[in-house]
Design an enzyme around this catalytic site. Structure first.
Site, mmCIF file in Angstrom:
data_model
loop_
_atom_site.group_PDB
_atom_site.id
_atom_site.type_symbol
_atom_site.label_atom_id
_atom_site.label_comp_id
_atom_site.label_asym_id
_atom_site.label_seq_id
_atom_site.Cartn_x
_atom_site.Cartn_y
_atom_site.Cartn_z
ATOM 1 C CB SER C 47 -0.872 -0.041 1.043
ATOM 2 O OG SER C 47 -0.388 -0.192 2.410
ATOM 3 C CB ILE C 49 1.104 3.253 3.948
ATOM 4 C CG1 ILE C 49 -0.259 3.600 3.047
ATOM 5 C CG2 ILE C 49 1.012 3.864 5.511
ATOM 6 C CD1 ILE C 49 -1.311 3.290 3.518
ATOM 7 C CG HIS C 51 2.573 1.398 8.526
ATOM 8 N ND1 HIS C 51 0.981 1.477 8.241
ATOM 9 C CD2 HIS C 51 2.984 0.597 7.428
ATOM 10 C CE1 HIS C 51 0.591 0.677 7.227
ATOM 11 N NE2 HIS C 51 1.807 0.439 6.832
ATOM 12 C CE LYS C 252 -2.118 -3.688 10.680
ATOM 13 N NZ LYS C 252 -0.600 -3.253 10.103
ATOM 14 C CB ILE C 338 9.539 -8.659 7.198
ATOM 15 C CG1 ILE C 338 10.974 -8.913 8.146
ATOM 16 C CG2 ILE C 338 9.681 -7.278 6.631
ATOM 17 C CD1 ILE C 338 12.205 -8.568 7.292
ATOM 18 C CB SER C 340 1.660 -4.850 6.119
ATOM 19 O OG SER C 340 0.829 -5.893 6.100
ATOM 20 C CB CYS C 403 5.182 7.702 -20.714
ATOM 21 S SG CYS C 403 3.589 7.645 -19.589
ATOM 22 C CB CYS C 405 -0.620 8.572 -19.082
ATOM 23 S SG CYS C 405 -1.393 7.960 -20.412
ATOM 24 C CB CYS C 440 -2.870 4.654 -22.167
ATOM 25 S SG CYS C 440 -1.124 4.770 -22.610
#
Lengths: 119, 421, 479
Positions: C47, C49, C51, C252, C338, C340, C403, C405, C440
């Site tokens: 994700s 993140i 933490h 979670k 080990i 998230s 690229c 986009c 795209c």
């Protein structure tokens, strides 16, 4: 006797036309809704033809390929044999649109011509 | 910073941009500039080496390169300028264009009017959310077409094609002629997405199975595609579990729709239609920003390039008139309403000036239908009425009428496609 | 034969962070990884993140590492030029039952020494996040929860380590460990044997297999699948914070947050598997994300998804993050569990493992010439028009946008291919630069990137891979 169901491509309606025939002769045509459809289905039944488009290797340019086409429709059954000839062929710059790349391919009387330009 | 001034700047040198440029120049615009990101003009038609172009515009059957070749010839003889290998980064609401290339670096283009002709892009695997792994070997049909026809690179040998759009079917034939095996063309709808002609000449000719009401439910393979699961779908387009079957293949081509490419348009603050995903335009192909015009697939996805050419000629002509100060004075606005079985109308509205104009409204139906009547009505007045044996979402329809026929009391024209009873 | 002081097995976030930390010492360090690129498996599909550790189990090593790591990212992201932003997280309680749980969550944060967690009223939360479910009762705000570019984090750690002398052996799979007495003498790899004084197992999902080679069978790893959606930058419903659900006993839960590049990330699922290579998304999994996240953000529009992907968390059985050393295998450090928080914890883990090596007898003085900073590839689209122009004058390839986009130029792609840790595949280019990561999904730039890779690496196009060996993009020449 042979019977074929042919989807007409003359206009967007796309009629399904049933053609019956024997030995190169048409016995009946059913399902068409116009004269052009009748003609189209007869031709499709007796000797379907297609424009063949492909590419040949191009030498002397940044573009690796030159697009080509048959200048007239080819018999449908000859397309794969024509592809074998096209695969062997190479074009060299300069090429102009409609330059003949393969003359009289497979003795059909039809030429393979360039459809693009390259300097 | 490099600066360029011109009368009409056209973003995109594909069929829409080329036709707009030629028409703007013929209308009298002095300096017409095409800005194109590719190294050559022609746009997508450079890779469309197949025939089928020009049947209505030229009354003959041409390949893509031949079709755009004719426009390039005209553009050259008219002295239209182009900036190739150049990406537009920004179109400001004032109409100023910022673009970039290797030769001049950042370049500012000041134009009296701008024509948006960026075309469209392909919907992806993620857009339609096909579950499974993410291996190599999943291509949109257009990307595969570019690789094969322009870059001389073969995408795979055992191919499943999802979507019966025209590019998908044309690629089925192209790949077959190059020795690949097209396992099947899979279409989620119960009707063909593209033109019947392409079904006959690209699939039936080569005995390629067309699976209507089917979809790809899963992609298998960790490094390269190893196969896909295909299932029949129910009337709600939900896969029917027990019909799922594995099709081994090394390549999945996607021909699942096109989306107008409006990233630049959005940034200019012009109004975008939620249905067509393109700018809202009037019959002059003018957007909500009066100096900005738009044409071709950036406005709505067309079926035939011939139609793109026609609307682009209008955009070019009107953009030239705008640049030269001879644009018509608009007196009133007519809204256009989509009636029964009409997905959208293009143009989206009419801005009526004093002259009696011939109007053509293009549209697509929502669902296929036989024996229908197509009508355009305004108040009590019937502006257009025609019977059609068959309508199909894959093929564009149109109505025509003259603006003078719209009653003074009405401010709306409605188009319907109704089944005859 | 290859010889090194320290051999690190695995070039994910943990392996690369350890490598960078060890590159501060006068040591020969080698990192071996079976994949063609750094970034491992779990490190590239998560994700993204950073933490705070507010919800870790207090007192555990995992809690210590995450809590210690979070403050390091301000300096690290600056030193190594990694996109990083402290957007903060909110934890809204939608039901009364959830509302009642807030004090215990805050208390847990306190026990983890995350003291800046704050209670916010429903009104405050809706002001912070207008797209939040209006039925929200109140919630917690965790200001230091942050987002990062996870690919660049690993690449930057690896590149900086390499600049400081670490060697990376990619496409090199460790097939066995040679044990002599109470020590590991070295490793057998697909690139030949490597003699090593110390061996560190940072193999993530496969760390149980490496442990087995070292004679250790006290745990096993099963993958826990997490599926995600990435939404278009223009999606109709966005959030500005990491929006977290109140966890249940079982999970979670699924979150929604911005990515560092302005997309929306939604997910993940948590599905226990046995197959370590099953990286496939499923209809059921994706649908469950929609159902769950709608409870938090009712208007989330997953039809605006530009990609869906899946990552495998290495789930240790029995659970818990471990850094183990052994009396009977004296020169070996085994990392396991080990999951998230591994991305966050990696930079603290690097320091922890360096100290562990010293504890088990490794002697190495510091380098006097450690290079702390790393320059990223110039990011064309972030520059001012003036700077863009200057860059193009220096290198005209920066004037060629490949690229469209994400506005990535050929100059950037060519540089990525020739960096110390080179991008050798289409996905490696994508991870470093985002070429092909836009809406795209490489439809436009993909064919061009293939040709640039072939040209720059001087290989036939048929040898250009999407990712690892076998993922060829092109089957042959047409003519």
């Amino acid at each position: 006797m042979q019977e074929k169901k042919i989807i007409c491509t003359v206009c967007p309606i796309g009629c399904t036309i049933a053609v019956k025939g024997e030995g190169g002769k048409i016995l009946s045509i059913e399902g068409h809704t116009c004269k052009r459809g009748e003609e189209y289905s007869a031709n499709e039944f007796l000797h379907p033809v297609r424009i063949l488009t492909s590419t040949v290797r191009l030498k002397g340019s940044d573009m690796p390929l030159m697009p080509v086409r048959s200048n007239k429709p080819l018999p449908r059954e000859s397309l794969f044999d024509c592809m074998e000839e096209i695969k062997k062929t190479e074009a060299k710059v300069p090429v102009r649109c409609m330059d003949v790349i393969i003359k009289d391919i497979l003795g059909t009387g039809i030429d393979i011509v360039a459809t693009g330009n390259a300097e | 910073m490099h600066n360029i001034q011109c009368d009409v700047a056209i973003i995109g040198g594909g069929p829409a941009g080329l036709a707009a440029a030629v028409s703007a120049k013929k209308q009298g615009a002095q300096k017409v500039l095409i800005i194109e990101r590719d190294t050559a003009l022609g746009g997508i038609l450079q890779q469309c080496i197949h025939p089928g172009f020009g049947l209505t515009y030229y009354n003959e059957e041409l390949t893509g390169p031949e079709y755009y070749g004719r426009f390039i010839k005209q553009a050259e003889s008219l002295g239209i300028e182009s900036l190739l290998d150049t990406m537009v980064l920004e179109v400001q609401p004032t109409g100023k264009i910022i673009c970039v290339n290797s030769k001049y670096g950042i370049t500012y283009v000041d134009a009296k009017s701008v024509v948006l002709a960026m075309g469209c892009r392909e919907r992806t695997r993620a857009n339609i959310q096909i579950p499974g792994t993410r291996p190599a070997g999943i291509y949109t049909a257009g990307a595969a077409q570019r690789l094969i026809n322009r870059q001389n690179e073969m995408v795979g040998r055992e191919i499943v094609i999802l979507g019966s759009g025209d590019i998908g079917m044309i690629m089925a034939r192209r790949l077959t002629l190059e020795g690949a095996h097209v396992v099947a063309v899979v279409e989620i709808m119960n009707y063909l997405a593209g033109l019947t002609r392409n079904r006959v000449q690209c699939l039936d000719d080569y005995d390629i199975p067309l699976l209507l009401s089917h979809t790809v439910t899963r992609i298998v393979g960790n490094e390269r595609v190893e196969g896909v699961y295909v299932a029949q779908v129910d009337e709600n387009k939900r896969p029917i579990g027990e019909t799922e079957e594995f099709y081994p293949c090394d390549t999945l081509l996607l021909s699942v729709g096109l989306i107008p490419e409006n990233e630049l348009s959005r940034a200019t603050d012009i109004e975008i239609s939620a249905v067509t995903n393109g700018p809202v335009v009037n019959q002059f192909m003018q957007t909500s920003n009066p100096a900005v015009f738009a044409c071709g697939n950036v406005v709505h996805v067309n079926d035939l390039v011939d139609n793109v050419t026609l609307e682009s000629e209008i955009a070019g002509r009107e953009a030239a008139r705008y640049a030269m100060g001879s644009f018509p004075q608009v007196k009133r606005r007519i809204s256009l309403e989509t009636g029964n079985n009409v997905r959208y109308l293009c143009p989206h509205l009419l801005d009526i000036a004093d002259m009696d104009e011939q109007i053509t409204l293009y549209f697509r139906v929502l669902a296929p239908e036989h024996n229908v009547t197509i009508t355009a009505k305004s108040g009590d007045a019937v502006l257009y009425k025609k019977k059609a044996v068959k309508v199909n979402p894959g093929e564009m329809e149109h109505v025509t009428f003259k603006t003078g026929e719209i009653p003074a009391s009405s401010d709306c024209v409605r188009v319907d496609v109704t089944k005859e009873v | 034969m290859l010889k090194t002081d320290v051999l690190i097995i695995g070039a994910g976030a943990s392996g690369c962070a350890i490598a960078r930390e060890l590159s501060k010492y006068q040591l020969d360090v080698m990192v071996a990884d079976k994949n063609e690129d750094v970034g491992g498996d779990a490190s590239k599909s998560n994700s993204a993140i950073i933490h705070t550790g507010y919800d870790a189990s207090p007192g555990t090593l995992e809690s210590q590492l995450v809590v210690a790591a979070n403050p390091m990212y301000d300096k690290l992201s600056e030193d190594l030029e990694i996109p990083f932003e402290r957007v903060g997280a909110i934890l809204p309680a939608i039901t009364d039952e959830q509302f009642e749980k807030l004090p215990s969550i805050k208390e847990k944060a306190f026990k983890n020494r995350v003291y800046d967690v704050e209670y916010k009223t429903a009104e405050q939360l809706l002001k912070m996040e207008p797209n939040l479910n209006p039925e929200v009762k109140g919630g917690l705000y965790i200001p230091r929860e942050s987002i990062i570019d996870p690919f660049l984090l690993v690449v930057a750690l690896a590149e900086n380590a390499q600049e400081n002398g670490v060697s990376f052996l990619l496409s090199t799979k460790v097939t066995g460990l040679k044990i002599e007495g109470d020590r590991i003498a070295g490793a057998e790899t697909t690139a030949g044997p490597i003699e090593a004084k110390y061996v560190i197992n940072a193999a993530g999902l496969y760390c149980d297999e490496i442990a087995h080679m070292a004679g250790k069978d006290d745990y096993y790893v099963n993958p826990r699948k997490g599926q995600f959606y990435i939404l278009d930058k223009n999606t109709s419903c966005k959030v500005e914070h990491i929006v977290l659900p109140i966890p249940t006993k079982l999970t979670k839960g699924k979150l929604m947050c911005p990515t560092i590049h302005g997309n929306m990330l939604v997910g993940p699922t948590a599905e226990d598997l046995t197959d370590k290579v099953d990286k496939s998304t499923t209809r059921e999994g994706l649908d469950s994300i929609e159902t769950d996240v709608r409870k938090l953000i009712p208007k989330v529009n997953l039809r605006d998804s530009i990609t869906q992907y899946c990552g495998l968390r290495p789930n240790r059985n029995p659970e818990g993050l471990h850094v183990d050393t052994y009396d009977d295998v004296k020169n070996y450090v085994n990392l396991s569990g080990i999951r998230s928080t591994g991305l966050t914890g990696s930079v603290a883990l690097g320091k922890y493992v360096a100290q562990t090596l010293i504890d088990i007898g490794m002697k190495a003085p510091f380098k006097t010439n450690f290079i702390e900073k790393r320059k990223n590839i110039p990011c064309f689209h972030k520059l001012s028009r003036n700077d863009q122009n200057l860059l193009i004058k220096q290198n005209p390839l920066y004037g060629k946008v490949i690229c469209r986009c994400e506005t990535i130029t050929e100059g950037e792609i060519v540089e990525a291919i020739h960096r110390p840790i080179p991008a050798r595949s289409v996905d490696a280019v994508k991870r470093r630069l985002r070429a092909g990561m836009g809406r795209c999904q490489g439809g436009f730039c993909g064919p061009r990137v293939i040709d640039i890779l072939a040209r720059e690496l001087n290989i036939p196009v048929t040898e250009v891979n999407k990712n690892n060996k076998g993922s060829y993009m092109i089957a042959g020449k047409v003519r």
